[in-house]
Design a protein around this motif. Structure first.
Motif, PDB file in Angstrom:
ATOM      1  N   UNK A   1       1.083  -1.400  -0.285  1.00  0.00           N
ATOM      2  CA  UNK A   1       0.035   0.016   0.009  1.00  0.00           C
ATOM      3  C   UNK A   1       0.520   1.437  -0.155  1.00  0.00           C
ATOM      4  N   UNK A   2       0.506   2.109  -0.985  1.00  0.00           N
ATOM      5  CA  UNK A   2       1.015   3.803  -0.595  1.00  0.00           C
ATOM      6  C   UNK A   2       0.378   4.971  -0.823  1.00  0.00           C
ATOM      7  N   UNK A   3       1.033   6.132   0.213  1.00  0.00           N
ATOM      8  CA  UNK A   3      -0.292   6.583  -0.353  1.00  0.00           C
ATOM      9  C   UNK A   3       0.847   8.450   0.062  1.00  0.00           C
ATOM     10  N   UNK A   4      -0.050   9.549  -0.761  1.00  0.00           N
ATOM     11  CA  UNK A   4       0.900  10.674  -0.570  1.00  0.00           C
ATOM     12  C   UNK A   4       0.171  11.495   0.256  1.00  0.00           C
ATOM     13  N   UNK A   5       0.981  12.116   1.221  1.00  0.00           N
ATOM     14  CA  UNK A   5       1.183  13.538   2.160  1.00  0.00           C
ATOM     15  C   UNK A   5       1.092  14.603   1.196  1.00  0.00           C
ATOM     16  N   UNK A   6       0.502  15.652   1.223  1.00  0.00           N
ATOM     17  CA  UNK A   6       1.650  16.939   1.085  1.00  0.00           C
ATOM     18  C   UNK A   6       2.147  17.585   2.025  1.00  0.00           C
ATOM     19  N   UNK A   7       3.432  17.772   1.500  1.00  0.00           N
ATOM     20  CA  UNK A   7       4.605  18.517   2.005  1.00  0.00           C
ATOM     21  C   UNK A   7       4.091  19.654   2.532  1.00  0.00           C
ATOM     22  N   UNK A   8       3.665  20.681   3.768  1.00  0.00           N
ATOM     23  CA  UNK A   8       3.290  21.080   4.496  1.00  0.00           C
ATOM     24  C   UNK A   8       4.207  21.952   5.517  1.00  0.00           C
TER      25      UNK A   8
END
Length: 293
Positions: A25-32
């Protein structure tokens, strides 16, 4: 199960998988900011019984294990992440082995083990996108000295007709300052994807990249060169690079067939996250070796 983080300037890719690079499984998370991004990163891995986590991070980072700031993101232009103790944050959350290197070194490792350079003991992975960075595998190991390589900031000869000042905040007209995606956009007034049919754009881009490749070839003599990143999705630039490189080398060293030697990533956009899984595997094996010694 292994965990992997490909930490980029615009997004974090997090994944769980196995030691053969298979992603479950993989996800993307915004770099804030770290408080927001890392909360989501940690929540993702808490769902899985991960034995170790590998991190391929934007930089500069401190990869010297003897340094008091080992595992930190250091002098990054992303001010919220400056001097951020990345490895410590993961270890505090999970108390498991953590592998840590640059995103491009992770991608180089992935391509060497499972991608376009599989079966070879050396390769060079270069990403040309928002920035330019490179990772190298030499005699089966990631190249590291005082710190990790910063090949995107080498100096290149300016084209006689190029009046663009350069985008790099540190060096202005280094390789990254002249050839990364933001430099293309600022020089020509449009994003690279909108300039696909402009021969002059890609011939100039290749002029700078070929200079860099010549220097890397003469210094490192890699057995395969892999060009990734958003800019290199403009496949027409490869032919221009080949032509400029042959002119620059001018027969001084014998090169393989360039269409087989300078290639796109065999793992596509998964080079970095796959390499980060391999960093996790190395960290786990290192711990097991210490326990058994």
């Amino acid at each position: 199960m292994l965990g992997a983080i490909e930490a980029g300037g615009t997004k974090f890719v997090c994944a769980v998988g196995d030691d053969e690079g298979n992603i479950v499984e993989r996800i993307q998370i915004p770099t804030t900011v770290p408080e927001e991004t890392m909360e989501e990163v940690i929540a993702f891995f808490q769902k899985y019984p991960v034995e170790s986590i590998g991190i391929g991070s934007f930089g500069p980072i401190d990869v010297n294990k003897e340094s008091p700031t080992y595992g930190y993101i250091t002098s990054t232009p992303k001010t919220a992440w400056k001097n951020y103790p990345f490895v410590r944050a993961i270890k505090d959350a999970f108390d498991i082995p953590v592998g840590f290197n640059t995103d491009v070194n992770a991608a180089a490792l992935g391509e060497a083990k499972l991608g376009a350079a599989k079966g070879l003991d050396s390769c060079l992975y270069i990403t040309v996108g928002t920035g330019i960075g490179a990772g190298a595998v030499v005699q089966g190991k990631l190249l590291q000295g005082l710190t990790h390589p910063e090949m995107g900031h080498i100096l290149v000869r300016r084209h006689s007709e190029d009046q663009y000042a350069g985008k790099c905040p540190y060096h202005k007209d280094c390789l990254e300052g002249l050839a990364a995606g933001p430099a293309i956009e600022e020089r020509w007034g449009e994003k690279g994807i909108q300039l696909s049919n402009r021969e002059d754009v890609w011939n100039l881009e290749a002029y700078y990249i070929a200079q860099a490749l010549m220097q890397y070839i003469l210094i490192l003599s890699p057995k395969k060169i892999i060009l990734g990143g958003g800019v290199m999705k403009q496949k027409q630039v490869f032919t221009y690079i080949h032509n400029h490189l042959l002119q620059l080398v001018n027969g001084y060293v014998e090169l393989p067939e360039l269409s087989d030697y300078i290639v796109s990533p065999g793992l596509g956009d998964n080079a970095g996250i796959t390499g980060s899984l391999l960093l996790a595997q190395e960290a786990l094996l290192s711990k097991q070796t210490l326990q058994n010694s």
